[in-house]
Design a protein around this motif. Structure first.
Motif, mmCIF file in Angstrom:
data_model
loop_
_atom_site.group_PDB
_atom_site.id
_atom_site.type_symbol
_atom_site.label_atom_id
_atom_site.label_comp_id
_atom_site.label_asym_id
_atom_site.label_seq_id
_atom_site.Cartn_x
_atom_site.Cartn_y
_atom_site.Cartn_z
ATOM 1 N N PRO A 12 0.804 -1.233 0.000
ATOM 2 C CA PRO A 12 0.000 0.000 0.000
ATOM 3 C C PRO A 12 0.836 1.282 0.000
ATOM 4 C CG PRO A 12 -0.957 -1.593 1.479
ATOM 5 C CD PRO A 12 0.340 -2.196 1.012
ATOM 6 N N ASP A 13 2.031 1.250 0.610
ATOM 7 C CA ASP A 13 2.829 2.491 0.577
ATOM 8 C C ASP A 13 3.939 2.451 -0.463
ATOM 9 O OD1 ASP A 13 4.110 0.572 1.977
ATOM 10 O OD2 ASP A 13 4.480 1.764 3.788
ATOM 11 N N GLY A 14 3.866 1.536 -1.406
ATOM 12 C CA GLY A 14 4.800 1.577 -2.532
ATOM 13 C C GLY A 14 5.542 0.264 -2.726
ATOM 14 N N TRP A 15 6.484 0.282 -3.656
ATOM 15 C CA TRP A 15 7.251 -0.923 -3.969
ATOM 16 C C TRP A 15 8.173 -1.272 -2.801
ATOM 17 C CZ3 TRP A 15 5.984 -3.981 -7.795
ATOM 18 C CH2 TRP A 15 5.348 -3.450 -8.923
ATOM 19 N N ALA A 16 8.246 -2.554 -2.487
ATOM 20 C CA ALA A 16 9.144 -3.026 -1.437
ATOM 21 C C ALA A 16 9.914 -4.233 -1.977
ATOM 22 C CB ALA A 16 8.350 -3.414 -0.195
ATOM 23 N N SER A 17 11.127 -4.446 -1.441
ATOM 24 C CA SER A 17 11.976 -5.554 -1.893
ATOM 25 C C SER A 17 11.883 -6.723 -0.922
ATOM 26 C CB SER A 17 13.440 -5.097 -1.966
ATOM 27 O OG SER A 17 13.554 -4.048 -2.896
ATOM 28 N N ASP A 18 12.085 -7.927 -1.489
ATOM 29 C CA ASP A 18 12.117 -9.160 -0.687
ATOM 30 C C ASP A 18 10.920 -9.251 0.254
ATOM 31 O OD1 ASP A 18 14.454 -10.388 -1.698
ATOM 32 O OD2 ASP A 18 15.632 -8.829 -0.680
ATOM 33 N N VAL A 19 9.777 -9.430 -0.360
ATOM 34 C CA VAL A 19 8.520 -9.450 0.402
ATOM 35 C C VAL A 19 8.000 -10.886 0.479
ATOM 36 C CG1 VAL A 19 6.110 -8.672 0.435
ATOM 37 C CG2 VAL A 19 7.939 -7.081 -0.215
ATOM 38 N N ARG A 20 7.568 -11.238 1.669
ATOM 39 C CA ARG A 20 7.001 -12.566 1.889
ATOM 40 C C ARG A 20 5.552 -12.395 2.329
ATOM 41 N NH1 ARG A 20 8.324 -16.870 6.288
ATOM 42 N NH2 ARG A 20 8.058 -18.763 5.069
ATOM 43 N N ILE A 21 4.657 -13.056 1.577
ATOM 44 C CA ILE A 21 3.217 -12.973 1.870
ATOM 45 C C ILE A 21 2.767 -14.342 2.343
ATOM 46 C CG2 ILE A 21 0.911 -12.568 0.864
ATOM 47 C CD1 ILE A 21 2.366 -10.103 0.279
ATOM 48 N N GLY A 22 2.160 -14.398 3.518
ATOM 49 C CA GLY A 22 1.581 -15.655 4.004
ATOM 50 C C GLY A 22 0.076 -15.575 3.926
ATOM 51 N N PHE A 23 -0.547 -16.634 3.424
ATOM 52 C CA PHE A 23 -2.009 -16.606 3.333
ATOM 53 C C PHE A 23 -2.582 -17.975 3.643
ATOM 54 C CE2 PHE A 23 -2.275 -18.442 -0.993
ATOM 55 C CZ PHE A 23 -0.974 -18.214 -1.447
ATOM 56 N N LYS A 24 -3.791 -17.934 4.189
ATOM 57 C CA LYS A 24 -4.454 -19.146 4.630
ATOM 58 C C LYS A 24 -5.914 -19.000 4.252
ATOM 59 C CE LYS A 24 -4.720 -21.776 8.898
ATOM 60 N NZ LYS A 24 -4.480 -21.683 10.329
ATOM 61 N N GLY A 25 -6.493 -20.051 3.651
ATOM 62 C CA GLY A 25 -7.868 -19.907 3.187
ATOM 63 C C GLY A 25 -7.924 -18.803 2.154
ATOM 64 N N ARG A 26 -8.862 -17.889 2.288
ATOM 65 C CA ARG A 26 -9.065 -16.851 1.267
ATOM 66 C C ARG A 26 -8.244 -15.585 1.514
ATOM 67 N NH1 ARG A 26 -12.854 -17.649 -2.104
ATOM 68 N NH2 ARG A 26 -12.880 -15.450 -2.620
ATOM 69 N N ASP A 27 -7.682 -15.442 2.731
ATOM 70 C CA ASP A 27 -7.140 -14.127 3.093
ATOM 71 C C ASP A 27 -5.635 -14.122 3.358
ATOM 72 O OD1 ASP A 27 -9.689 -13.046 2.946
ATOM 73 O OD2 ASP A 27 -10.119 -13.495 5.050
ATOM 74 N N ILE A 28 -5.055 -12.934 3.172
ATOM 75 C CA ILE A 28 -3.650 -12.722 3.512
ATOM 76 C C ILE A 28 -3.531 -12.634 5.034
ATOM 77 C CG2 ILE A 28 -1.738 -11.069 3.371
ATOM 78 C CD1 ILE A 28 -2.789 -10.273 0.599
ATOM 79 N N GLU A 29 -2.557 -13.345 5.593
ATOM 80 C CA GLU A 29 -2.360 -13.293 7.049
ATOM 81 C C GLU A 29 -1.154 -12.458 7.438
ATOM 82 O OE1 GLU A 29 -2.767 -16.825 9.333
ATOM 83 O OE2 GLU A 29 -4.918 -16.650 8.962
ATOM 84 N N THR A 30 -0.065 -12.579 6.665
ATOM 85 C CA THR A 30 1.148 -11.843 7.033
ATOM 86 C C THR A 30 1.783 -11.220 5.801
ATOM 87 O OG1 THR A 30 2.496 -13.824 6.741
ATOM 88 C CG2 THR A 30 1.686 -13.397 8.958
ATOM 89 N N VAL A 31 2.379 -10.043 5.989
ATOM 90 C CA VAL A 31 3.162 -9.382 4.936
ATOM 91 C C VAL A 31 4.445 -8.889 5.590
ATOM 92 C CG1 VAL A 31 3.242 -7.509 3.247
ATOM 93 C CG2 VAL A 31 1.053 -8.623 3.756
#
Ligand SMILES: [Zn+2]
Length: 448
Positions: A12-31
């Motif tokens: 949401p606040d712009g481009w970021a490097s080396d990003v890890r997204i965790g998701f479970k079921g339908r939704d994002i849990e961690t960024v």
């Protein structure tokens, strides 16, 4: 929990490097940004939120490319509509589901993870309701289920052929309801959508020409908390007819009389005065722009500069579905402004990327219009896409979206909707079988 690691991700606040997204079921849990990939992470280069396509009439996908021959007189929106009615009048539920599924595959491959289906082809070919009055809505839900696209179903109320409560024409017989029959149709549509995970429902009074003011007031009460979508000010003739009947321009009338707020989405809002553009921006509603269709139909172009200067929310939709593409819609939106103004980079803020401004705006406005959350952020749906820049590895973060929208070389790679990976290497997992059924159905429709 599944996890993706991206070298670059648009947060949401712009481009970021080396990003890890965790998701479970339908939704994002961690960024998490600035983090190494874990051993089980699915690795990608560029990750972005996928987009909502806020306005679609699925059945019209069947006539894409079939209405580009010049008629005996001047061709315009109204002659196109005659062809569209002929097409609409011949389609059965199986055929519509097959066409909708093909369309939703194309949307997912383009990076659209959710569709707002402005659904008005309700009744049987003779105009009588099906045994289940919501049969066609059930088929839209089935097409969304087959393809995995997120659905915001917007059942349409359509009652009149023009302002002043004129009776519908014979060509409109499959669209028409009164408030009683529409209430039953809406219940059936809501029931069908409630069985599809992640689906939402809203309501769609078709337009001020097809819905009388007292009917609009009744419909607004039926809408609950869901989104309200209405076509407005697409055509000059529609604006003129509205002034004759209601003594106001369509957007002006809606702003004064309909309680337009953040739940509303005004589709097209093409022909606005500067004052209407400022008023619509301040209302908090979303302008539902369909730049490819508006160009194809010769509608006109949107008052983007005034609207955006007043922080107006906007999203994009593919409407007639003549061509499906995030990049096509956003490029056409900007190019119309450039041609009208004979200037460049109109929507961007000074010093900013045009592609970013278009993409960020359409992500936020699209989600708002379809009653959802957007962005790569914990709690939002895991609606994501990757871009493949392997053909242009020299393009850095600040130019990725400009390159994607305005040039060749960057393609959509993978797409997830509600946490499910549905597109891999640019191809939907069920593309072949759905396309084969679509070809069979089109052969039936164009030879009869
Ligand atoms: Zn439309």
């Amino acid at each position: 929990m599944a996890s993706i690691h991206a070298k670059l991700a648009l947060l949401p606040d712009g481009w970021a490097s080396d990003v890890r997204i965790g998701f479970k079921g339908r939704d994002i849990e961690t960024v998490d940004a600035g983090i190494e990939a874990g051993p089980d992470d699915e690795r990608h280069d560029v990750l972005l939120p996928a987009m909502s396509n806020l306005h679609s009439h699925a059945f019209q996908r069947g006539m894409a490319g079939l209405a580009e021959t010049r008629g005996p007189t001047e061709d315009n929106f109204w002659s196109w509509r005659t062809v569209m009615y002929k097409f609409a009048l011949s389609m059965n539920p199986d055929q519509m589901q097959a066409i909708a599924a093909q369309l939703y595959v194309e949307m997912l491959e383009a990076g659209f993870s959710r569709v707002g289906e402005f659904h008005y082809l309700h009744h049987d070919r003779d105009g009588r309701p099906y045994a289940d009055i919501a049969e066609m809505a059930v088929r839209i839900v089935a097409a969304a289920e087959e393809t995995g696209i997120g659905l915001t179903l917007l059942p349409v109320f359509y009652a009149h052929s023009n302002f002043g409560g004129l009776s519908p024409t014979d060509g409109q017989r499959r669209f028409v309801c009164n408030l009683d029959s529409f209430g039953r149709l809406l219940d059936g549509a809501r029931h069908a959508a409630s069985r599809l995970p992640g689906a939402a429902t809203g309501i769609a009074p078709h337009s001020l020409r097809a819905v009388a003011p007292e009917e609009l007031a009744a419909l607004t009460k039926l809408s609950g908390e869901g989104p309200i979508h209405i076509h407005a000010a697409e055509q000059v003739k529609e604006v003129e007819d509205c002034i004759s009947a209601l003594h106001r321009r369509p957007v002006e009338w809606l702003l004064e009389n309909a309680g337009v707020d953040g739940r509303w989405c005004l589709i097209h809002a093409t022909h606005m005065t500067q004052e209407e553009a400022r008023g619509l921006a301040r209302s908090g509603a979303v302008a539902g722009l369909c730049p490819v269709t508006e160009a194809n139909l010769g509608d006109g172009f949107f008052e983007a500069e005034t609207y955006l200067a007043n922080d107006g929310a906007f999203g994009v939709g593919s409407d007639s579905n003549v061509l499906i593409g995030i990049r096509d819609e956003l490029r056409q939106l900007e190019y119309a402004q450039r041609l009208a103004r004979r200037a460049r980079n109109i929507v961007a803020v000074p010093g900013g990327s045009t592609g970013r401004r278009l993409f960020d705006g359409a992500i936020a406005g699209g989600a708002q219009a379809l009653g959802g959350r957007s962005g790569l952020v914990a709690g939002a749906p895991a609606d994501m896409m990757t871009l493949d820049r392997s053909a242009v590895p020299y393009v850095g973060a600040d130019q990725i979206l400009d390159h994607f929208i305005f040039a060749n070389g960057i393609r959509v790679g993978s797409v997830w909707a509600g946490g499910r990976k549905l597109v891999d290497g640019g191809r939907h997992l069920r593309r072949e079988e759905i396309a084969a059924r679509f070809r069979r159905v089109m052969a039936e429709l164009v030879t009869h």
